[in-house]
Write an enzyme that holds these catalytic residues in place. Sequence first.
Site, PDB file in Angstrom:
ATOM      1  N   ARG A  56       0.782  -1.257   0.000  1.00 23.86           N
ATOM      2  CA  ARG A  56       0.000   0.000   0.000  1.00 23.86           C
ATOM      3  C   ARG A  56       0.806   1.295   0.000  1.00 23.86           C
ATOM      4  O   ARG A  56       0.233   2.362   0.218  1.00 23.86           O
ATOM      5  CB  ARG A  56      -0.967   0.047   1.197  1.00 23.86           C
ATOM      6  CG  ARG A  56      -1.896  -1.144   1.336  1.00 23.86           C
ATOM      7  CD  ARG A  56      -2.756  -1.309   0.135  1.00 23.86           C
ATOM      8  NE  ARG A  56      -3.865  -2.238   0.364  1.00 23.86           N
ATOM      9  CZ  ARG A  56      -4.532  -2.823  -0.636  1.00 23.86           C
ATOM     10  NH1 ARG A  56      -4.193  -2.587  -1.890  1.00 23.86           N
ATOM     11  NH2 ARG A  56      -5.529  -3.638  -0.382  1.00 23.86           N
ATOM     12  N   HIS A 169      -3.882 -11.062 -13.248  1.00 25.66           N
ATOM     13  CA  HIS A 169      -5.155 -11.044 -12.511  1.00 25.66           C
ATOM     14  C   HIS A 169      -6.212 -11.402 -13.547  1.00 25.66           C
ATOM     15  O   HIS A 169      -6.597 -10.579 -14.374  1.00 25.66           O
ATOM     16  CB  HIS A 169      -5.416  -9.663 -11.898  1.00 25.66           C
ATOM     17  CG  HIS A 169      -6.719  -9.594 -11.143  1.00 25.66           C
ATOM     18  ND1 HIS A 169      -6.781  -9.304  -9.804  1.00 25.66           N
ATOM     19  CD2 HIS A 169      -8.002  -9.779 -11.546  1.00 25.66           C
ATOM     20  CE1 HIS A 169      -8.049  -9.327  -9.408  1.00 25.66           C
ATOM     21  NE2 HIS A 169      -8.811  -9.604 -10.451  1.00 25.66           N
ATOM     22  N   ASP A 275      -2.117 -12.937  -1.198  1.00 28.03           N
ATOM     23  CA  ASP A 275      -2.864 -11.784  -1.707  1.00 28.03           C
ATOM     24  C   ASP A 275      -3.242 -10.885  -0.519  1.00 28.03           C
ATOM     25  O   ASP A 275      -4.383 -10.417  -0.412  1.00 28.03           O
ATOM     26  CB  ASP A 275      -4.088 -12.194  -2.518  1.00 28.03           C
ATOM     27  CG  ASP A 275      -4.727 -11.011  -3.238  1.00 28.03           C
ATOM     28  OD1 ASP A 275      -4.127  -9.916  -3.251  1.00 28.03           O
ATOM     29  OD2 ASP A 275      -5.839 -11.171  -3.769  1.00 28.03           O
TER      30      ASP A 275
HETATM   31  C1  NCD Z   1      -6.669  -6.414  -3.927  1.00 31.37           C
HETATM   32  C2  NCD Z   1      -6.361  -5.057  -3.294  1.00 31.37           C
HETATM   33  O1  NCD Z   1      -7.127  -4.591  -2.457  1.00 31.37           O
HETATM   34  O2  NCD Z   1      -5.321  -4.467  -3.652  1.00 31.37           O
HETATM   35  N1  NCD Z   1      -7.995  -6.818  -3.546  1.00 31.37           N
HETATM   36  C3  NCD Z   1      -8.524  -8.061  -3.610  1.00 31.37           C
HETATM   37  O3  NCD Z   1      -9.709  -8.209  -3.342  1.00 31.37           O
HETATM   38  N2  NCD Z   1      -7.795  -9.127  -3.926  1.00 31.37           N
HETATM   39  C4  NCD Z   1      -6.490  -6.296  -5.394  1.00 31.37           C
HETATM   40  C5  NCD Z   1      -6.368  -7.586  -6.120  1.00 31.37           C
HETATM   41  O4  NCD Z   1      -5.458  -8.381  -5.862  1.00 31.37           O
HETATM   42  O5  NCD Z   1      -7.191  -7.822  -7.017  1.00 31.37           O
HETATM   43 ZN    ZN Z   2      -3.746  -8.953  -5.146  1.00 30.51          ZN
END
Ligand code: NCD
Ligand code: ZN
Length: 406
Positions: A56, A169, A275
Amino acid sequence: MLIRNATLLLEGKAARKDILIQGGKIKSMGHFRGKGIDATGLFALPGIIDAHVHLREPGATQKEDFRTGTRAALSGGVTTVLDMPNTSPPTTTLARLREKRALASKKAACDYGFHFGAGEDNFEEVKKAKPGSMKVYMGKTTGDLFLPDEKLIFRHFMNFPREKPVVVHAEDQAIIDAEGRTPLAAQVAVAKAAMLARRASRRMCIAHASTPREIELAKKWEKSLVETCPHYLFLNEKDAEGLGCFGKVYPPLRSERERRGMWAALGSIDYLSTDHAPHLPEEKEGGAAGFPGLGVSLPLMLDAYSRNLVGMDWIISRMCENPARIFNIRGKGRIAPGFQADIVLVDLRREWKVRADGMESRCRWSPYEGRVLRGSVEKAIFRGELAYERGSGIICETKGKEVMAR
Ligand code: NCD
Ligand code: ZN
């Protein structure tokens, strides 16, 4: 530095050994004299490599930053993380990659690498930046990164060096628009990605596969690699309902049948990542998608091991060796002479309850809250030093370096 009396997997068999460490690397395994970390009753695994995390920074440090994210990693036995490019601004230029490098080098408590974002018009930047890995978004998700058509995806597949990984993705935006994030949306995107990768004759990784059919479709091209995440193994759409807005994640949690199918397909999965996608509770209430996963991924798998659902060899290959090989991370992912001394010591018998408020991540909630797991991370040794210990927390900090061959 010595780790005394650890149990580890050597050529497929459990053995009791001391591990001798010198200059941050494993020197040898055997029986040695001297003081050291007592690992009696503990199992030693290579430090976990998590190839899919969202730290982030820059742009959303209220959710996480390089410091809090890498501390959360260590607390879960993860010693290497690969950060995703969907930050704001997204990592689509050399200047932005350099900005991330500068931030991480000051703040990261474990090793890290960066996925570079595939933009609609950054082909020259990719050549200039020479990133270790690229990320292609076929469907819209958190952030602005998205490729609207197959021509652009194919151009990136051709533009990026064949020996490096491209991570996709795979959720098809046209199907998302028509019927939502159904299994079909994921499966169509996977099939397309595999065909394009075949045409480009290149290696390609499917991120967060959520149904067994995606794995099958990906494997129609022999150079496809498949990632899944703990939440597709441990949670289903009923759990998502129970979690309310906290149950939202892309791709979504699937039916119980699909979840069981993922376990049956374990052998065809190449690597497991979290993730880790932290959002604050108030952001989840506003519709943000994503689960935190750092801190619990290894304990969840250890719990599965204790229930005979998975072997230790699978855990080590899919969470350590394979991500090191796939992402060109040298000298990591194994407990063997010459490898970096990233070692996690776990107690396979200890039961503990998941509590997000005791965790290092800034997001302070977990989809596994209250779950009792058998198997805990007791100590994380990073570059030959004790970096985390249960009960004491993070012990040494700001030591991480960039990995992944460029
Ligand atoms: C991820 C994010 O919030 O960055 N969110 C998710 O639901 N997996 C983005 C992503 O990996 O698609
Ligand atoms: Zn992700």
